[in-house]
Design a protein around this motif. Structure first.
Motif, PDB file in Angstrom:
ATOM      1  N   LYS A  59      43.188  30.295  41.398  1.00  0.00           N
ATOM      2  CA  LYS A  59      42.718  31.976  41.209  1.00  0.00           C
ATOM      3  C   LYS A  59      41.178  31.729  42.823  1.00  0.00           C
ATOM      4  N   GLN A  60      40.862  31.182  43.091  1.00  0.00           N
ATOM      5  CA  GLN A  60      39.758  31.336  44.046  1.00  0.00           C
ATOM      6  C   GLN A  60      40.429  31.184  45.562  1.00  0.00           C
ATOM      7  N   ILE A 113      43.988  26.245  38.321  1.00  0.00           N
ATOM      8  CA  ILE A 113      43.892  27.432  37.875  1.00  0.00           C
ATOM      9  C   ILE A 113      43.159  27.784  38.967  1.00  0.00           C
ATOM     10  N   PHE A 127      46.963  33.038  43.054  1.00  0.00           N
ATOM     11  CA  PHE A 127      47.150  33.620  42.038  1.00  0.00           C
ATOM     12  C   PHE A 127      48.004  35.394  42.352  1.00  0.00           C
ATOM     13  N   ASP A 128      46.883  35.910  43.535  1.00  0.00           N
ATOM     14  CA  ASP A 128      47.417  37.175  43.998  1.00  0.00           C
ATOM     15  C   ASP A 128      48.787  37.037  44.475  1.00  0.00           C
ATOM     16  N   TYR A 150      45.042  32.357  32.905  1.00  0.00           N
ATOM     17  CA  TYR A 150      45.391  32.342  34.006  1.00  0.00           C
ATOM     18  C   TYR A 150      45.926  33.901  34.564  1.00  0.00           C
ATOM     19  N   MET A 151      46.014  35.125  33.354  1.00  0.00           N
ATOM     20  CA  MET A 151      46.493  36.352  33.530  1.00  0.00           C
ATOM     21  C   MET A 151      45.039  37.232  32.756  1.00  0.00           C
TER      22      MET A 151
END
Length: 265
Positions: free
Chosen positions: A245-246, A241, A250-251, A115-116
């Motif tokens: 992300k898509q 996850i 997360f950003d 995830y990172m």
């Protein structure tokens, strides 16, 4: 600064992607999920000194997963040295602690997809001028490293900074990463190794008392959540996850915790 560059690479990802993916996520029907962490790795997870609340990037991420997958997250705390074994034995359903994905750990627990991604750096006092890379640190026999036994950073200190001797007296052992940082601030050790993720959090939290020697990353690592082997949670968490992300979630969390957040605010 690979991590922060990556954080903003898709910062403007279309929010419209989320509804299209939502139907593909499984429904966990409100099941209870016990999540364990150490609360010692800002800004991933920590106790805010002003509010006393458990907060951080990982808390926000898992809470969002709980909404999307329909599960009820219950958080517990334990020490780092007990965490992997406790999850492996099924005492907890899931672990989060900025845990580096390694083949050795995969023998005990199962990992989610990463995830990172982060790089490892030397964290030092802001006025440090006796060394500026691993070689010059190793050369000065008076300099000490703080580390937690069994962590990626411990083995990096042993094999990538010093002489490969795991009993080297220049490595001072601590039970928590927070204790390492406190020893660094008080001068009991001269450097600790940390991924850029936690390091930036501590630099920010200490109002300039610490700094990262950012010109010399000591490798890179991917973080994953951990589970007992065979856990049925892994596939749903991986799906969440991928979606987060898509769709840019997360950003947004990265911007919140690495750029905007101030400890105690």
């Amino acid at each position: 600064m690979t991590f922060l560059k990556a954080a903003f690479a898709v910062a403007l990802a279309a929010a419209s992607a989320a509804p299209a993916l939502a139907d593909s996520l499984p429904d966990l029907k409100g099941r209870d999920v016990t999540v364990v962490t150490e609360n010692a790795y800002p800004p991933l997870q920590f106790v805010d000194p002003k509010t006393g609340k458990q907060v951080g990037w990982e808390y926000d991420a898992v809470n969002e997963m709980a909404k999307r997958l329909n599960f009820d997250a219950h958080y517990q705390n334990t020490s780092w040295d007990a965490m992997i074994q406790a999850v492996s034995s099924g005492q907890y359903d899931m672990g989060m602690d900025g845990i580096t994905i390694t083949d050795e750990r995969k023998q005990k627990v199962a990992f989610s997809n990463p995830y990172m991604h982060s790089e490892s750096f030397m964290l030092v006092r802001a006025d440090e001028d006796r060394f500026d890379d691993p070689k010059s640190f190793a050369k000065d026999q008076d300099l000490l490293i703080g580390a937690q036994p069994g962590t990626t950073n411990f083995y990096t200190a042993v094999y990538d900074v010093l002489d490969g001797n795991e009993q080297n007296p220049r490595i001072k052992l601590f039970q928590t990463f927070g204790a390492e940082v406190q020893a660094l601030r008080t001068g009991d050790v001269d450097m600790v190794l940390t991924d850029g993720t936690a390091g930036r959090g501590y630099v920010k939290a200490t109002d300039g008392a610490l700094k990262l020697i950012a010109d010399h990353p000591l490798g890179s690592e991917d973080f994953g959540f951990i589970f007992p082997k065979g856990s049925k949670l892994i596939a749903p968490i991986n799906a969440a996850i991928a979606q987060m992300k898509q769709d840019g979630t997360f950003d947004k969390l990265t911007k919140k915790w690495f750029l905007d957040y101030k400890m105690g605010n």
